[in-house]
Each structure stands twice: as structure tokens, then as C-alpha cells.
Design an enzyme around this catalytic site. Structure first.
Site, PDB file in Angstrom:
ATOM      1  N   LYS A  77       0.716  -1.151   0.176  1.00 26.30           N
ATOM      2  CA  LYS A  77       0.107   0.005   0.005  1.00 26.30           C
ATOM      3  C   LYS A  77       0.905   1.236   0.057  1.00 26.30           C
ATOM      4  O   LYS A  77       0.220   2.234  -0.496  1.00 26.30           O
ATOM      5  CB  LYS A  77      -0.997  -0.060   1.232  1.00 26.30           C
ATOM      6  CG  LYS A  77      -2.330  -0.716   1.203  1.00 26.30           C
ATOM      7  CD  LYS A  77      -3.106  -0.276   0.270  1.00 26.30           C
ATOM      8  CE  LYS A  77      -4.682  -0.959   0.238  1.00 26.30           C
ATOM      9  NZ  LYS A  77      -5.557  -0.096  -0.219  1.00 26.30           N
ATOM     10  N   ASP A 120      -8.026  -0.468   6.647  1.00 24.30           N
ATOM     11  CA  ASP A 120      -8.351  -1.454   7.179  1.00 24.30           C
ATOM     12  C   ASP A 120      -6.894  -1.806   7.746  1.00 24.30           C
ATOM     13  O   ASP A 120      -6.970  -2.832   8.606  1.00 24.30           O
ATOM     14  CB  ASP A 120      -8.834  -2.557   6.288  1.00 24.30           C
ATOM     15  CG  ASP A 120     -10.063  -1.996   6.118  1.00 24.30           C
ATOM     16  OD1 ASP A 120     -11.054  -1.840   7.196  1.00 24.30           O
ATOM     17  OD2 ASP A 120     -10.761  -1.926   4.819  1.00 24.30           O
TER      18      ASP A 120
END
Length: 399
Positions: A77, A120
Site C-alpha cells: 500500500k 483497514d
């Protein structure tokens, strides 16, 4: 051979037309990778060739991009968060992203900034990491039920982390409201009306891993993959990576499959209907990184146009993928893949062990000539749960 049936719903994309997106191209990926290359410690993550598993499953190649080895952050990410922050600062200070590094941007900053996002786990960790590299602040919001280990990873990077009592999409709305009130910069990987520039940059940043994979396949003597399996939360990674791949190979030359958990299958439902569909509720899937109910509207047109099939599957499919990758056949490399990272391989394994194996293989267009590209997007970002699945047999395949 064991035989068992897991819930894997496969929908052919009736809206496929093969039209690529000008936002997500090889050229934009090269720009993002050029920026990433200038970050200290950059190196391409491994592309693992699972030869023994491919022979067992009856395909030519299974290639797994192992993103657990990305900048010691255990997930891909940061590629999006760091690139988006770089582009944001270049715009703010009138600089050229092609000509500066993260370290040079740090020296140009004249005021303290706070970057905020909802996560998340992995995206927030990437934003917190980038903020730390720049000597800036980060405030990370997480939805209810977030694992303490994922919270701790963010706190250890010096960011503030707030776990809400809401689901992911409602937490995004809270983040936006708070950031507007306090003058923070939001670095979010989904888009809405009036907020498109940063999520576009994030998605373009993700394509670095696809550019690496194509280069690595060429080095292996592989002309192209026949299949790619991409997991989706809001669909940002799936669209960013697929956009690059279809620009390189052509959408009609690539059997692309987007996979989601059945409790958060907003892209699957959108694919079936042919227009955006949101999913509400708790979305209590083990695939925490995919527990998103509202598709990214920037990525959706590309996914609608270029995805071959959409899949919605039960959590046991991801658990199966985790166990197979962590316990390799023969001389295949071991890959520690987390819940969201392993679901693509889990689909292959579920098809192989299905009572109607041949029918499943035909449905997915798989045969002895297939070269399958998978992205293991994360490692064991929640070690406790990883061991519950891989060591203790949580979410078994034969129940």
C-alpha cells in the site's frame, strides 16, 4: 485427491468492451516507479515461480508477486500513499515529480502538515510511513473490529490512530468531516464528487508493482500472462494494476478476474448489474483489507470495461490460499500471505479441489498453457490471526 466444494460465485462480465483508461497506463506507471526508485531501500519485490504447484493444478505457470517484502512494511500500500503525497507536495511547491525525491521534498517543506486517511490497516500504515519520512504528522482512522496488531503498526510509525465504532465507508465520511474542520490533507484511496486527484495518484502509484512484474516476466522469458487475478476492496489496486496490464497487453489478450469476499462484494455486484452497487452492514470478513462496501468510482469504468470475470467467495477460500502458499510443494518458495493477499491463489486451489474441477477450470479459461499472475498484496499483518488460520485450521476448507 481430496475433493471439497467452497463457495466461489463466478460472473462473466457482460459489459466488457476492452476500452482502456487514459488515467491508468504504462506511461503513468513508469512515472510512479521513477519516484519510488528514488526512495532509500527501494527494490522490486520478488515474483515467485511456483512450478510444482502449477504442475499439480494443471497450468503452465503460477507467478506470485510477493508484496510482503515492500520496504519492510509487509504490504504494497505504501506505493500509493507515498506517490500521492509526493504529487501533492510537488503541486503545492511547484516542483516536478520526475525531478525530486522524497528526501528533497522534505527539505522543501516550510510548514507542518497533517495527513489523514481511513484504513483497514495497510494503506494507513503506508501513509503513516510516508509522513514519518517527511517529518510530518499523520492521523489514521480505522473501522470497528480492527486488529490491535494493525493499530500498533501505525502507532509505531509515530502516527495517531483512532478506531471508530463504524464500518469502513462510514469511517471514511468521518475522516473527511474531521479533516475539513481541522485543515488536514486527506490521502484516501477512494473517490467521490470533488475528490478525485489524490485517489488517482494513489492508483497510479500501485501500478509500480505491475511494471516490476512485467519486467520480471520478461527476464524469465515469459511473453505475457494469460490470466491475472486481482483482489478488490474499493477496487483501487485492481483498477490501477489492470489498467497498466491492459495497456501493455490489450484487454482482449488477458483473462482478468477480480475477486472479493462475499460479505463485501460491491465490485462483484456492480459487475453483475453493470453499474455501481454499494454494500452496507458490518462486512465482517477475515479479508480486512477488502472489507469495503462502496466501489471507487474512478476505477469502476476500467473494471467494467476490461475485467473478464468477477468473483465473490467465502472466507475459507482466502484461508485455503494462505495455507497453500505457506506450505509449498517441492522446491517452490514459501510465501507468507495474509488474508487479503492469498484469496487469488485460494480461488485456484478451490477450483482444483472442487467436485466439478473440469467445469471450474473451463469456466475460468484455465488449461495446460495458462500463465497465471497473482498479487499477494500483504504478508501476516495480523500474526495472531495468520497462525489461527495456518497453524490451527481456522476457516477449514472441508466443512
Amino acid at each position: 485427491m481430496s475433493v471439497f466444494s467452497l463457495k466461489v460465485d463466478i460472473a462473466d462480465n457482460r459489459n466488457f468492451n476492452g476500452e482502456i483508461s487514459p488515467l491508468f497506463t504504462r506511461a503513468e506507471a513508469k512515472k510512479a516507479r521513477g519516484f519510488h526508485k528514488k526512495i532509500a531501500g527501494y527494490q522490486p519485490t520478488p515474483l515467485c515461480d511456483l512450478k510444482a504447484l502449477a504442475a499439480l493444478f494443471g497450468v503452465r505457470k503460477i507467478l506470485v508477486k510477493d508484496e510482503s517484502q515492500r520496504f519492510e512494511l509487509n504490504a504494497f500500500k505504501m506505493l500509493g500513499g507515498a506517490y500521492a503525497i509526493g504529487r501533492l507536495l510537488c503541486e503545492k511547491y511547484g516542483l516536478d515529480i520526475d525531478a525530486v525525491s522524497l528526501e528533497q521534498l522534505k527539505s522543501r517543506m516550510t510548514e507542518k502538515m497533517t495527513f489523514a486517511t481511513t484504513t483497514d490497516g495497510n494503506h494507513g500504515r503506508g501513509v503513516a510511513w510516508a509522513a514519518k519520512q517527511l517529518g510530518q504528522n499523520a492521523v489514521i482512522y480505522m473501522p470497528k473490529g480492527s486488529a490491535q496488531e494493525r493499530v500498533d503498526h501505525i502507532l509505531n510509525l509515530g502516527a495517531e490512530c483512532i478506531v471508530t465504532d463504524m464500518n469502513y465507508d462510514d469511517t471514511v465520511r468521518l475522516t473527511m468531516k474531521t479533516a475539513q474542520e481541522r485543515g488536514w490533507e486527506v490521502v484516501q484511496d477512494t473517490a467521490w464528487e470533488g475528490y478525485t486527484k489524490i485517489p488517482t495518484w494513489i492508483m497510479q502509484g500501485y501500478a509500480t508493482l505491475a511494471d516490476e512484474a512485467v519486467e520480471q516476466m520478461q527476464q524469465m522469458g515469459i511473453d505475457r500472462p494469460t490470466h491475472v487475478f486481482l483482489q478488490a476492496g474499493v477496487g483501487a489496486m485492481a483498477a490501477g494494476v489492470l489498467g497498466y496490464l491492459v495497456d501493455v497487453y490489450g484487454a482482449k489478450n488477458l483473462h482478468s478476474v477480480v475477486v472479493e469476499p462475499e460479505l463485501a462484494d460491491c465490485v462483484y455486484r456492480s459487475g453483475v448489474k453493470g453499474e455501481l452497487v454499494n454494500v452496507g452492514g458490518d462486512m465482517a470478513t477475515i479479508m480486512a483489507g477488502l472489507a469495503c462496501g462502496e466501489p471507487n468510482p474512478l476505477g469502476w469504468p476500467l473494471l467494467r470495461n476490461c475485467t473478464t470475470q468477477f468473483i465473490s467467495c467465502q472466507d475459507s477460500v482466502a484461508a485455503l490460499g494462505m495455507r497453500v502458499l505457506g506450505n509449498p510443494l517441492g522446491n517452490d518458495p514459501r510465501i507468507v500471505s495474509g488474508e487479503s493477499g492469498a484469496v487469488g491463489l485460494g480461488v485456484l486451489a478451490a477450483a482444483h479441489y472442487h467436485p466439478q474441477r473440469e467445469q471450474m477450470m473451463r469456466k475460468l479459461g484455465l488449461d495446460g498453457d495458462s500463465v497465471v499472475l497473482l498479487i499477494s498484496t500483504e504478508g501476516d499483518t495480523d500474526v495472531k490471526h495468520y497462525r489461527e488460520v495456518v497453524w490451527e485450521g481456522k476457516h477449514p476448507a472441508n466443512v
